[in-house]
Each structure stands twice: as C-alpha cells, then as structure tokens.
Enzyme design. Structure first.
Site, mmCIF file in Angstrom:
data_model
loop_
_atom_site.group_PDB
_atom_site.id
_atom_site.type_symbol
_atom_site.label_atom_id
_atom_site.label_comp_id
_atom_site.label_asym_id
_atom_site.label_seq_id
_atom_site.Cartn_x
_atom_site.Cartn_y
_atom_site.Cartn_z
ATOM 1 N N GLY A 395 42.824 20.429 8.909
ATOM 2 C CA GLY A 395 43.596 21.092 9.956
ATOM 3 C C GLY A 395 42.738 22.046 10.738
ATOM 4 N N PRO A 396 43.275 22.604 11.808
ATOM 5 C CG PRO A 396 44.680 23.084 13.595
ATOM 6 C CD PRO A 396 44.655 22.445 12.263
ATOM 7 N N GLY A 398 41.793 28.522 10.590
ATOM 8 C CA GLY A 398 42.706 29.653 10.449
ATOM 9 C C GLY A 398 44.116 29.286 10.042
ATOM 10 C CE LYS A 401 40.790 23.933 7.380
ATOM 11 N NZ LYS A 401 41.134 24.830 8.479
ATOM 12 C CB THR A 402 39.309 28.861 2.921
ATOM 13 O OG1 THR A 402 38.744 28.024 3.907
ATOM 14 C CG2 THR A 402 38.280 29.266 1.916
ATOM 15 C CB SER A 718 45.067 11.269 24.099
ATOM 16 O OG SER A 718 44.642 12.514 24.548
ATOM 17 C CE LYS A 761 47.087 15.284 22.475
ATOM 18 N NZ LYS A 761 46.860 13.839 22.536
HETATM 19 P P1 ADP Z 1 41.003 28.144 7.234
HETATM 20 O O1 ADP Z 1 40.321 27.949 5.939
HETATM 21 O O2 ADP Z 1 42.080 27.135 7.485
HETATM 22 O O3 ADP Z 1 40.112 28.291 8.402
HETATM 23 P P2 ADP Z 1 41.765 30.670 6.091
HETATM 24 O O4 ADP Z 1 42.216 30.191 4.773
HETATM 25 O O5 ADP Z 1 40.451 31.330 6.161
HETATM 26 O O6 ADP Z 1 41.826 29.494 7.151
HETATM 27 O O7 ADP Z 1 42.896 31.613 6.671
HETATM 28 C C1 ADP Z 1 42.701 32.612 7.633
HETATM 29 C C2 ADP Z 1 43.648 33.752 7.400
HETATM 30 O O8 ADP Z 1 44.954 33.379 7.746
HETATM 31 C C3 ADP Z 1 43.681 34.179 5.963
HETATM 32 O O9 ADP Z 1 43.670 35.567 5.914
HETATM 33 C C4 ADP Z 1 45.008 33.636 5.445
HETATM 34 O O10 ADP Z 1 45.534 34.457 4.462
HETATM 35 C C5 ADP Z 1 45.863 33.645 6.690
HETATM 36 N N1 ADP Z 1 46.871 32.579 6.642
HETATM 37 C C6 ADP Z 1 46.751 31.344 7.142
HETATM 38 N N2 ADP Z 1 47.859 30.629 6.921
HETATM 39 C C7 ADP Z 1 48.718 31.414 6.256
HETATM 40 C C8 ADP Z 1 50.049 31.247 5.765
HETATM 41 N N3 ADP Z 1 50.692 30.092 5.870
HETATM 42 N N4 ADP Z 1 50.613 32.273 5.137
HETATM 43 C C9 ADP Z 1 49.976 33.447 5.013
HETATM 44 N N5 ADP Z 1 48.732 33.687 5.472
HETATM 45 C C10 ADP Z 1 48.090 32.677 6.095
#
Ligand code: ADP
Length: 863
Positions: A395-396, A398, A401-402, A718, A761
């Site tokens: 996914g995009p 933020g 995922k991590t 697209s 989109k």
């Molecule tokens: P990614 O790995 O997808 O780039 P991160 O896991 O680093 O994103 O998330 C970025 C920030 O957004 C983190 O501080 C995370 O806690 C917050 N965040 C993202 N999605 C959620 C969610 N569904 N609920 C609560 N916090 C979220």
C-alpha cells in the site's frame, strides 16, 4: 705547502694504496712549480698542449683520483699519446652523454689536466686508467681532432685567497660537512678528518663537492668557478641541502624503526607473559578468553553443524598467537556464533481476544489485516508447529504497514526487528561477506536475528519493491532463500558458513507497489493490500491515535491542549496530500511543538486549536486540492490518476488545429501513455463516420494532447479512455461534462480494460466534487472497499467499450441522435444480461456535490 687529499671516497682507500706503490709523480716542465707533491701551484698562466680524453658522464675535479674505463678509439689513442709523453692528459666532460666521437663544440671548454698514474690494458683492447686530477685548464685552441683530440689550453690555477670572508666560509663548510659525515652512511668515517687536513680553501671546496657527488651540471659549474669564495659558497649550499635531506631521512627512519620496535616489543612481552604464566602453572589471559567463548558457545545450544564448526575454530584459536590478525578474525567469528539465538524463543501469546485488543488499541480500521492475523494465531493454537506464513502488506506510504508489523509482534509477545531493503543491490547485504574479506560481517538477516535474540521474532522487511540488482549479484535470489519455507530452515550466510534456521521467524514484508516485486518472491507471500484512507478515516486516526501520541511525545497533556475536528479536517485537506497519515502526524506534531513552546514560555491557559487558528500554527496552506473544472469544455476531459500520494484528478486537454494529421503529446508522458494515445487515435479514425467526425480529419487536422502539470512525469495505460474522449470531443467539437471523471485502458478496437487504484481514484473524485465516475466494468468489484458514504455520494458507470463511454461523458443536450452511437443497443448485443446503464438524470448533479463540498470547506474554515 698545501696537502693533497688522500682519498676521495671509502672505496678509494684501497686505490690510494695502489697509487702509493706507483712511481713518484713526475711533473712536466709545464707543471706548476712548488714543492714536490704540492698540486695546487702558483697561478702563473701557462699554455699546455695535451691529448683530450672526453668523459661521457663524469667530471674530474683537481686532486681527485679516479679509475677510468677507456674503450673509444680516439680516447685510446689519446691515452697512448699521453703515455708516450709525460702521462698528462686533458680530461673534459661531454655536453651530452650520447655522443660517440665528440667534436670541440660538444665538450665543455673547461676540463682538468690529469696524470695517468696507472694503465692496464685489457685483452679486449680497452684500457683501465687510474687518473689523478691536477688542475683546471681552459681550452684555448683545438690543435687536432684525429686520430685523437689535442688542445692547447691555459691552466687556471687557484689564487691564494685569505681573509675573514674565506675563513668564515671554510669554517661553515667544515661544520656542515661534519654533520653530513655523521649522518651519511655512504661517506668514509675519516672523510671529515681528511677535509680538516686540506689547508687550501679552493682544494677543500673541490674535495667537499666531490664527496657529495652532485649531478654533472653542478660539478662542471664548480669546475668552471675559478673564484675561490664563490666556489666555497656553492659548496656550502650543496652541503646545507645534503644535511637537511639526511636529517629528514633520519627522522623518517627513526619513526619507522620505533613503530616496528613497538610491535616487536609487545609481541615479545606477550610471549614472555605466556611463558611466565606457564611456568607458574597459571592459565594465560588469552586462554581465559578462549574458555569464556567456549562456555558461551556451549550455553547457546548451537545446531550440531554450528557446534562442530565452533569447536574446530576454538582449537585453531588456541594454537594462534593471541595478538595476530588471524586470531582476531577467528574470535570475531566465534563471537558471532555465540551471540546468535539458536534455541531461545519467546512463548506466543495465543489468547485471541487479547491479541485483537492490542491490534485495535494500536490501529484504526485495517480489518482485513487484523482478521488475517487472528486467523494465523488461531491456526498456531491448533497446530503449534505449522508453517509460518509470509505476509506482504502492500500500500501507499504512511498507511501503517510497518507499525502494523510492530503491533503484530507486540500482540503475539514476540521480539520485533526491521530492516529496510530500499536500494539494496548487493547480494552480500542479505547474505554477508565471506570471512576472507577484511572487516567481513554477516548479512542483514543474520544481524537482525542477533538483534532479536530469539529464533521466532516478527521480522519486517521494508520496501521489498525497491530491491535493485546489478553486477554485484541479485539480492532477490538471496531473499528467496530467506522467504521460501522450503529453504529457509537452512539459510546459508557467507560469513557464518553453517546453515541457520529461519523457519520459525514470522516475516512481514512491506511494499508500495506489487509490480516491481520479482514474481518468484511474490508467489511465496500472502499479499494483503492496504489502500489509502478517506478523509473520515484520517480524521478518526488523527483524533484517536495521532493526536494523543503527539500530545504525549511533546510532554503535554489533554489539560493543556485540545485540537478540534474542524482543525484536523483543515490540516488533512490543506496541509497534507497523501494516501496515508505520515504527513498528517508530522503536521499535528508541528502544532503540538508550537503549543509546547508556549507552555514552556509560561503560558497557563489551555490551548484550543480550531480550524481558523491552523494557519497561525502551521503557516499558509500547503496543498491546494484539485477541483472539478469550472465549465463543460470542448476537448477537456477529467481523468483519474493513481500516485504515491493517493489518487488525484488529471485534466487531459486536446486541441484540433488545421494541419497535416500529426499527433503531438506533451506533459512528460511515458511510453505506455503515448502508445495508448496512438491506439485511441487509430480507434477514432476507424470509427470516424459513426462518430460524426469530419471527413479526412486525419489528414487535415493536427491533434495536440497535453496533460498539465507538465513538469511531473506521468505514465500508465489508465488514461486511455480519457484521452480518447477528449480527442473525440475536440474533433467533433462537442463539450465534455466537467462533473464526469474517467479511468480505463483502451484497446485498438475500443474495448475498455480494467485499471488499478480504483479506491484511491474514487476518493480523489469524491474530494474534488466529481459526481460520476466512468470505470471499466471489471473494476466494479473494487468498489466494495470504498466507505459507505463515498459509495452513496458517487455514481459509478461501468463500461465495456468506448461506445458506452461517450453518451455519459459528452454533454447530453448537444448529443444528437445518430451522431454518437447509443450505448444500450451496442452493449445489449454483446451481453443481453448486462443491466442497463443508470440513467444520467439520476446522477446527483455534480454541481450540487461540488457546491456541498465547497460549503463544507467554507464551514470548516469558518469554524
Ligand atoms: P508505512 O509503513 O505504511 O509507510 P507506518 O507504519 O510507518 O507506515 O505509519 C506511519 C504512521 O502512521 C505511524 O505513526 C502509524 O502509527 C500511523 N498510522 C498509520 N495507519 C494507522 C492506523 N490505521 N491507525 C493508527 N495509526 C496509524
């Protein structure tokens, strides 16, 4: 009387003995008068007729004794002529070494009259002559050239110079020379004593220069310098330079020596220490270290292979000198073996309710992922030794995922490790370097395991889609071994050399896009796609997770600060442009830091952040969301794009101008997009008549397609139907509806193929106040992911061919019957079961939606 130097260099000592045996020096009548043996006589100029012996690469100074090897014919003749007479010969340096038979122009004009004190004839016809320089002679005339050179010259004898100046120069020279002899390895020990015994300053200068052996040009200059003070000054300069070079040489030598001695000294002391320990019946400290390593290895419970290897290396280590580089390599290796987890594991927390609670506490939404994790735990509970799946969260940026990986670890009670694979192009980063490399280390996977300290951590591999490969090997192939359940129980790291079991690790892989993940890797993972958040979702995440966290991180409390929903909405819309919430979290952090500063400055009141106050905290608006066009226009279609920041609106502009049928594409379009524009054009040409386009338009009109934001590269298929619709609109001069957005790939026959990123989109269209979205029929399934409110507010028109697109996209009032083929008849033929297209009239007027959206925003701003 002036004394003559006895030797000129160390090796010459033997020679001077030989000279002593020879018959006493017989001076010619023309030789300088004075006492016997006094070579530097009174100065009266005298003419001398002498045979010439040219030297290739040497200059003979007066009073020096040197052996000469003579093999050139003219030189041999000259020597013979000298021997036939008084044994006196004129020795002069050639200007260039290469000349075989130099003429008078090719030798210097000042040379040395010398006495041949011994001559040895060799069997091969050459001769070896021992000559002794007598005095300087300047050539006045060349008397002959063949069979040997003969000159008439004037003797340039040294004047008797006395006085304070010459005295001072002499003393300086002697002092410098004393320093030189002390430091020089090359000079005879008694060279300085000899120098002290030369009373004539001119002879002393010659002697000193000869000892230093400067280059030929300098020697010749000395030879030509008749003035004694000048000669002595030159000698002093040469001595000073030699002395400083020697001093530097000594310094360098001393430093090198010290280093070497230090190393040796240490080595000997350690060996002595070991010997002393042995004598006293004690164990030496290095033995102690080895034993400590052995104990750690035994305690770790290594795999049988690793254990056998460790014992072998321990044995090798004991036999090595403790300070040797090799022993450092071996003990580092053993240290790695002893630090890795081989058996330690954390007990899984298998209480489903508790796990669900942790996941909900840390993350809003993401139901699919949470369900999958709970399923996994349920399976673990029932089949404790089953295989661990590899989850891939795509996914995009933020979207969490991590951090979800971290929550999984916390929920299960496992250790958490994370490595980023972005930009990794060297296989060795995954698999480590062989131990033969200097500074070799295990790869990142093994390093991660060491950090984890247990064999079953949750291991997040971030950005697997950004792996690269080049000549340093293919990291994807190495990763395959990590992630393949069939292979990862015997993962081989180049540094470890023994297999390591990764089968109990729970790998969670993250990626932004799936296309760039190598197919064999993708096959082994269970992909869970996480799309971007809607505004409502972002608001809830901000309110429930991000704000409390930022408040805490900035050392504030709810009693000190409050940020209302209006403010959060404004931050979401006007300060961030993203699918995830990382930017949002950063901006909220910015607000909280400002508040924290004020509190630290002594403010007492609670800060309430409202929409109107947001600019005061965060500065002017940073992002201007795209909105639907102001008017329905000819040749302007609204497309939908999928970017890293989520979805966005893109306008496609087409102009048809008189010309010769060329197609111009601008706006940094990629190859795929260019090709899809070509396909659209060919399709339009094939349907020109049915579309009511002017005859022969392809020869009389130029088409220019432009996608604004010309600096941003765009690509992908697209925009196919969007470009086609804009081209038809421009050619048929019929306006397109501004509240309709299009997405779909077009084929040459006008069929519409599915595309990606539909959720993003649709969200972008919703935000921008678009009412209708034309999308490929096969994308209908993606709409399930959309939040209820968005689905209700938008009308989705599924299409299969371009014929279905036009009646919806073009402004209906201008749609003349027969000009554009009606959709129902065309599609009904292909699929009788297909539901009829929803009537356009039922579409909530886009203007209304846009107006509502604007009103909403205005409201927010006003709050
Ligand atoms: P990614 O790995 O997808 O780039 P991160 O896991 O680093 O994103 O998330 C970025 C920030 O957004 C983190 O501080 C995370 O806690 C917050 N965040 C993202 N999605 C959620 C969610 N569904 N609920 C609560 N916090 C979220």
């Amino acid at each position: 009387m002036q004394s003559r130097p006895r030797t000129t260099r160390r090796s010459a000592r033997a020679r001077s003995a030989a000279i002593a045996e020879m018959r006493p020096l017989r001076l010619a009548e023309t030789a300088p008068s004075g006492e016997d043996g006094d070579l530097v006589g009174p100065p009266a100029p005298q003419y001398r007729d002498l045979p010439v012996l040219p030297l290739r690469n040497s200059v003979l100074l007066p009073n020096m004794v040197v052996p000469l090897y003579v093999d050139r014919e003219a030189a041999l003749n000259a020597v013979q002529a000298a021997m036939d007479g008084e044994q006196l010969i004129f020795i002069v340096a050639q200007r260039s070494e290469e000349i075989e038979d130099p003429t008078y122009q090719e030798v210097y004009h000042v040379g040395t009259e010398a006495l041949i004190t011994r001559l040895l004839r060799m069997p091969d016809g050459s001769s070896s002559a021992l000559v002794q320089g007598l005095r300087r002679v300047r050539v006045e005339r060349w008397l002959q050239h063949t069979p040997y050179g003969r000159i008439r010259g004037i003797a340039l004898d040294d004047a008797d110079e006395t006085g304070e100046r010459i005295e001072a120069l002499t003393r300086t020279a002697l002092r410098l020379f004393e320093g030189v002899t002390k430091l020089s390895q090359r000079l005879a020990e008694d060279a300085y004593i000899q120098a002290l015994n030369i009373s004539h300053p001119g002879a002393l200068a010659d002697y000193l220069v000869a000892q230093l052996e400067p280059p030929i040009a300098i020697r010749q200059e000395i030879l030509e310098t008749v003035d004694i003070s000048a000669r002595m000054r030159m000698a002093c300069q040469l001595l000073r330079r030699e002395l400083s070079v020697l001093e530097l040489e000594h310094k360098i030598h001393d430093e090198v020596q010290q280093e070497a001695e230090k190393g040796q000294r240490e080595y000997f002391l350690r060996e002595q220490l070991r010997a002393i320990h042995r004598e006293l019946g004690e164990r030496d400290p290095s033995h102690h270290e080895t034993e400590e390593l052995r104990a750690r290895i035994e305690a770790r419970g290594l795999s049988p292979e690793a254990h056998a290897r460790a014992l072998k290396e321990l044995e090798r280590l004991q036999g090595m000198p403790p300070m040797s580089p090799e022993s450092a390599v071996v003990s580092n290796y053993l240290d790695w073996l002893a630090s890795l987890p081989w058996r330690e594991r954390s007990a899984d927390r298998l209480d489903l309710r508790a796990v669900a609670e942790v996941l909900d506490r840390r993350h809003f939404g993401l139901e699919k992922v949470k369900d999958r994790i709970l399923e996994y735990i349920a399976v673990r509970k029932l089949a404790p030794d089953g295989r661990t799946p590899i989850l891939c969260l795509a996914g995009p940026p933020g979207v969490g995922k991590t951090s979800l990986g971290r929550s999984i670890a916390e929920a299960l009670g496992r250790q958490f490790v994370r490595i980023s694979l972005g930009g990794v192009r060297d296989e060795a980063e995954i698999r480590g370097h062989r131990r033969t490399y200097v500074g070799a280390l295990p790869g990142r996977i093994i390093q991660g395991m060491k950090t984890a300290g247990t064999v079953n951590p949750v291991f997040v591999l971030d950005e697997i889609d950004k792996l690269a490969s080049d000549y340093r090997g293919d990291p994807a192939a190495a990763l395959l071994e990590v992630l393949d359940p069939e292979q990862n129980s015997t993962f081989s790291d180049h540094f470890l050399e023994v297999p390591y079991d990764l089968s109990r690790v729970m790998f969670v892989v993250t990626a932004n896009v799936l296309d760039t993940i190598p197919a064999p890797l993708r096959d082994r993972m269970e992909v869970i796609e996480i799309s971007g958040y809607t505004e409502e979702e972002k608001l809830r995440i901000a309110r429930d997770f991000l704000v409390p966290r930022q408040v805490r991180d900035c050392g504030l409390s709810e009693a000190r600060v409050e940020i209302d929903d209006g403010a959060l909405r404004r931050v979401i819309r006007e300060y961030t442009y993203e699918a995830g919430v990382r930017g949002l979290e950063r901006e909220i952090g910015g607000v909280m830091r400002r508040v924290a500063r004020r509190v630290a400055e002594g403010r007492r009141h609670k800060a309430t952040v409202t929409a109107a106050k947001v600019p005061a905290y965060l500065g002017p608006q940073k992002h201007f969301p795209s909105e639907a066009e102001e008017r329905d226009e000819i040749g302007v279609a609204t497309g939908l794009a999928w970017t890293a920041g989520g979805g966005d609106l893109t306008t496609v502009e087409v102009m048809a101008v008189p010309g010769r049928g060329t197609l111009t594409l601008t706006g940094q379009l990629g190859d795929v997009m260019r090709e899809s524009a070509q396909a659209a054009l060919t399709f339009i040409r094939s349907r020109a008549c049915r579309l009511g386009l002017p005859d022969g338009f392809h020869e009389s009109r130029d088409l220019h397609i432009h996608l604004p934001a010309g600096a941003i590269p765009k690509d992908g298929p697209s925009a196919g139907i969007t470009m086609a619709a804009a081209m038809i609109s421009a050619l048929a001069e019929k306006p397109l509806r501004r509240d309709v957005a299009l997405t779909g790939e077009i084929t040459l026959r006008g069929r519409v193929l599915p595309v990606g990123g539909v959720k993003e989109k649709a969200l972008a269209a919703y935000r921008a106040g678009i009412g209708t979205i034309i999308l490929p029929r096969r994308n209908l399934k993606d709409l399930d992911e959309l939040p209820e409110d968005v689905r209700e507010r938008l009308l989705f028109v599924p299409v299969e061919t371009m014929d279905d697109v036009l009646p919806v996209a073009l402004v209906p009032s201008r749609l003349g019957a027969g000009e554009v083929s009606p959709p129902a008849s065309g599609s009904a033929r292909r699929s009788p079961a297909r539901p009829p297209l929803p009537p356009i009239e039922t579409v909530p007027p886009a203007t209304r939606v846009a107006r509502q959206a604007r009103a909403r925003r205005a409201q927010v701003v006003a709050q």
